[in-house]
Design a protein around this motif. Structure first.
Motif, short mmCIF file in Angstrom:
data_model
loop_
_atom_site.label_atom_id
_atom_site.label_comp_id
_atom_site.label_asym_id
_atom_site.label_seq_id
_atom_site.Cartn_x
_atom_site.Cartn_y
_atom_site.Cartn_z
N ASP A 274 0.82 -1.20 0.00
CA ASP A 274 0.00 0.00 0.00
C ASP A 274 0.86 1.26 0.00
OD1 ASP A 274 -2.39 -1.37 -0.03
OD2 ASP A 274 -2.54 -1.46 2.15
N GLU A 275 1.95 1.24 0.77
CA GLU A 275 2.72 2.48 0.96
C GLU A 275 4.23 2.30 0.79
OE1 GLU A 275 1.43 5.38 1.26
OE2 GLU A 275 -0.66 4.90 1.72
N ALA A 276 4.81 1.26 1.39
CA ALA A 276 6.27 1.12 1.41
C ALA A 276 6.64 -0.34 1.63
CB ALA A 276 6.87 1.99 2.52
N PRO A 277 7.89 -0.71 1.33
CA PRO A 277 8.29 -2.12 1.39
C PRO A 277 8.27 -2.75 2.78
CG PRO A 277 9.81 -0.87 0.03
CD PRO A 277 8.94 0.12 0.72
N LEU A 278 8.57 -1.99 3.82
CA LEU A 278 8.68 -2.58 5.15
C LEU A 278 7.87 -1.79 6.17
CD1 LEU A 278 12.49 -3.44 5.32
CD2 LEU A 278 10.60 -5.06 5.13
N HIS A 279 7.37 -2.51 7.15
CA HIS A 279 6.57 -1.91 8.21
C HIS A 279 7.20 -2.28 9.55
CE1 HIS A 279 2.61 -2.17 10.68
NE2 HIS A 279 3.24 -1.04 10.93
N LEU A 280 7.63 -1.27 10.31
CA LEU A 280 8.26 -1.45 11.61
C LEU A 280 7.32 -1.01 12.72
CD1 LEU A 280 10.62 -1.02 9.46
CD2 LEU A 280 12.02 -0.31 11.41
N LEU A 281 7.37 -1.76 13.83
CA LEU A 281 6.52 -1.45 14.98
C LEU A 281 7.31 -1.75 16.25
CD1 LEU A 281 3.61 -0.76 16.02
CD2 LEU A 281 3.14 -3.21 15.94
N THR A 282 7.28 -0.85 17.22
CA THR A 282 7.97 -1.10 18.48
C THR A 282 7.03 -1.65 19.54
OG1 THR A 282 7.58 1.12 19.40
CG2 THR A 282 9.57 0.81 18.03
N THR A 283 7.61 -2.41 20.46
CA THR A 283 6.83 -2.88 21.60
C THR A 283 6.35 -1.71 22.45
OG1 THR A 283 8.90 -3.19 22.82
CG2 THR A 283 8.00 -5.11 21.68
N ALA A 284 7.14 -0.64 22.50
CA ALA A 284 6.76 0.52 23.30
C ALA A 284 5.47 1.15 22.79
CB ALA A 284 7.89 1.55 23.29
N GLU B 282 2.50 -1.00 23.73
CA GLU B 282 2.22 -0.87 25.16
C GLU B 282 1.56 0.47 25.48
OE1 GLU B 282 6.02 -1.49 26.89
OE2 GLU B 282 6.06 -3.65 26.44
N ALA B 283 1.93 1.51 24.73
CA ALA B 283 1.36 2.84 24.97
C ALA B 283 -0.13 2.90 24.66
CB ALA B 283 2.10 3.89 24.15
N LEU B 284 -0.60 1.99 23.82
CA LEU B 284 -2.04 1.96 23.53
C LEU B 284 -2.84 1.47 24.72
CD1 LEU B 284 -2.28 0.53 19.89
CD2 LEU B 284 -2.57 2.89 20.63
N GLY B 285 -2.26 0.57 25.52
CA GLY B 285 -2.97 0.07 26.69
C GLY B 285 -4.29 -0.59 26.37
N THR B 286 -4.30 -1.50 25.38
CA THR B 286 -5.55 -2.10 24.92
C THR B 286 -6.05 -3.23 25.81
OG1 THR B 286 -4.41 -3.74 23.54
CG2 THR B 286 -4.91 -1.59 22.54
N GLY B 287 -5.18 -3.80 26.64
CA GLY B 287 -5.58 -4.93 27.45
C GLY B 287 -5.38 -6.26 26.76
N ASP B 288 -5.03 -6.24 25.46
CA ASP B 288 -4.71 -7.48 24.75
C ASP B 288 -3.38 -8.02 25.24
OD1 ASP B 288 -6.95 -7.51 23.09
OD2 ASP B 288 -5.99 -6.29 21.55
N THR B 289 -3.16 -9.32 25.10
CA THR B 289 -1.85 -9.88 25.38
C THR B 289 -0.85 -9.28 24.40
OG1 THR B 289 -2.13 -11.75 23.87
CG2 THR B 289 -2.89 -12.04 26.15
N ALA B 290 0.43 -9.31 24.75
CA ALA B 290 1.46 -8.69 23.91
C ALA B 290 1.47 -9.27 22.51
CB ALA B 290 2.84 -8.85 24.57
N GLY B 291 1.34 -10.61 22.41
CA GLY B 291 1.36 -11.24 21.10
C GLY B 291 0.21 -10.80 20.22
N GLY C 270 6.35 4.98 25.01
CA GLY C 270 5.60 5.83 24.09
C GLY C 270 5.80 5.44 22.64
N PHE C 271 5.36 6.31 21.76
CA PHE C 271 5.38 6.04 20.32
C PHE C 271 6.73 6.48 19.75
CE2 PHE C 271 1.04 6.52 21.72
CZ PHE C 271 0.43 5.39 21.18
N VAL C 272 7.77 5.76 20.14
CA VAL C 272 9.14 6.20 19.88
C VAL C 272 9.46 6.26 18.39
CG1 VAL C 272 9.99 5.42 22.09
CG2 VAL C 272 9.99 3.83 20.18
N ILE D 107 0.32 4.30 14.22
CA ILE D 107 1.19 3.48 15.07
C ILE D 107 2.10 2.69 14.15
CG2 ILE D 107 -0.59 1.69 15.30
CD1 ILE D 107 0.67 0.99 18.02
N GLY D 108 3.41 2.77 14.39
CA GLY D 108 4.39 2.14 13.52
C GLY D 108 4.87 3.09 12.44
N VAL D 109 5.86 2.63 11.66
CA VAL D 109 6.38 3.43 10.55
C VAL D 109 6.61 2.53 9.34
CG1 VAL D 109 7.47 5.27 11.89
CG2 VAL D 109 8.75 3.17 11.42
N TYR D 110 6.46 3.12 8.16
CA TYR D 110 6.85 2.48 6.91
C TYR D 110 8.28 2.91 6.58
CZ TYR D 110 1.98 1.23 5.85
OH TYR D 110 0.71 0.71 5.86
N ALA D 111 9.03 1.99 5.96
CA ALA D 111 10.43 2.30 5.67
C ALA D 111 10.84 1.78 4.30
CB ALA D 111 11.34 1.70 6.74
#
Length: 241
Positions: free
Chosen positions: A115-125, A128-137, A155-157, A220-224
């Motif tokens: 849709d936008e770029a070849p790679l999509h990166l997402l941090t655990t931080a 966690e900042a969303l605080g959704t209550g879902d398990t980490a996985g 935060g959204f580093v 949330i996340g970045v394209y690279a």
């Protein structure tokens, strides 16, 4: 920071496969988004976020049995929502996908269908900042990243990574934009349950421009883009220059 997960999605809008290492090529992770489901009537690439019937594609899972030639249909394995497995070269496969969605579909190897770029990166931080209550996985998989980056930061580093050089393994990347979210994050796929409130949650927590001069959007996340190809593995340290 380090790479803690690698994911490849051989078929657009399908669930993917988790890898321990991957070749990162100039146009993305080898074998990622190499296949697309096509609407037989219109020739449109099926996207789960555009047509309600196509959202069932997210319940399918795809993996490559070998990535020497990711466009070889015999190495594409698809697992349907009921657990049945089929291959890209099985003549019954288009019919099974058509039955699932109620639309006549074909399956084709095509130029990468990002849709936008070849790679999509997402941090655990960020998750966690969303605080959704879902398990980490579950929380991580909901956003369908290629690279999950573990960090002790908060935060959204990755919002601050745009235009900077990221090095991991023998690979170098440059984030080009924040990942603006859509209805896809509310839909169920594999072990990820539906969450109708998820888009609103992202909007409440991190509504920012997805690129310089852009309008605020739930991100949330970045394209690279890839600036130096190579091999990336789980456990590789990640450095942001």
């Amino acid at each position: 920071m380090q790479v803690s997960q690698l994911w490849r999605y051989p078929v657009k809008s399908f669930g993917g496969e988790q890898l321990q290492s991957a070749a990162i090529e100039s146009d993305g992770l080898r074998g990622d988004h190499m296949w697309a489901v096509i609407d037989a009537e219109t020739g449109t690439v099926a996207s789960a976020k555009k047509v309600r019937a196509w959202s069932r594609l997210l319940e399918c899972r795809a993996r490559l049995l070998d990535d020497a030639d990711p466009s070889d249909p015999s190495v594409l394995e698809i697992t349907l929502p009921d657990g049945r497995c089929t291959r890209g070269d099985d003549p019954r496969t288009p019919g099974l996908l058509s039955e699932l969605t109620g639309r006549a579909l074909t399956l084709e190897a095509r130029p990468r269908t990002y849709d936008e770029a070849p790679l999509h990166l997402l941090t655990t931080a960020a998750v966690e900042a969303l605080g959704t209550g879902d398990t980490a996985g579950v929380a991580l998989r909901r956003f369908r990243p290629n690279l999950v980056v573990s960090t002790d930061d908060t935060g959204f580093v990755e919002d601050d990574w745009l235009g900077r050089r990221i090095e991991a393994g023998s690979v170098a990347l440059v984030p080009t934009q924040r990942t603006a979210r859509c209805v896809m994050v509310t839909l169920p796929h594999q072990e990820v349950p539906a969450r109708r409130d998820m888009l609103r949650t992202v909007t409440d927590r991190n509504r920012v421009p997805n690129r310089a001069g852009g309008k605020p959007a739930p991100c949330i996340g970045v394209y690279a883009d890839v600036v130096s190809d190579g091999v990336l593995a789980v456990g590789d340290s990640l450095i942001v220059r």
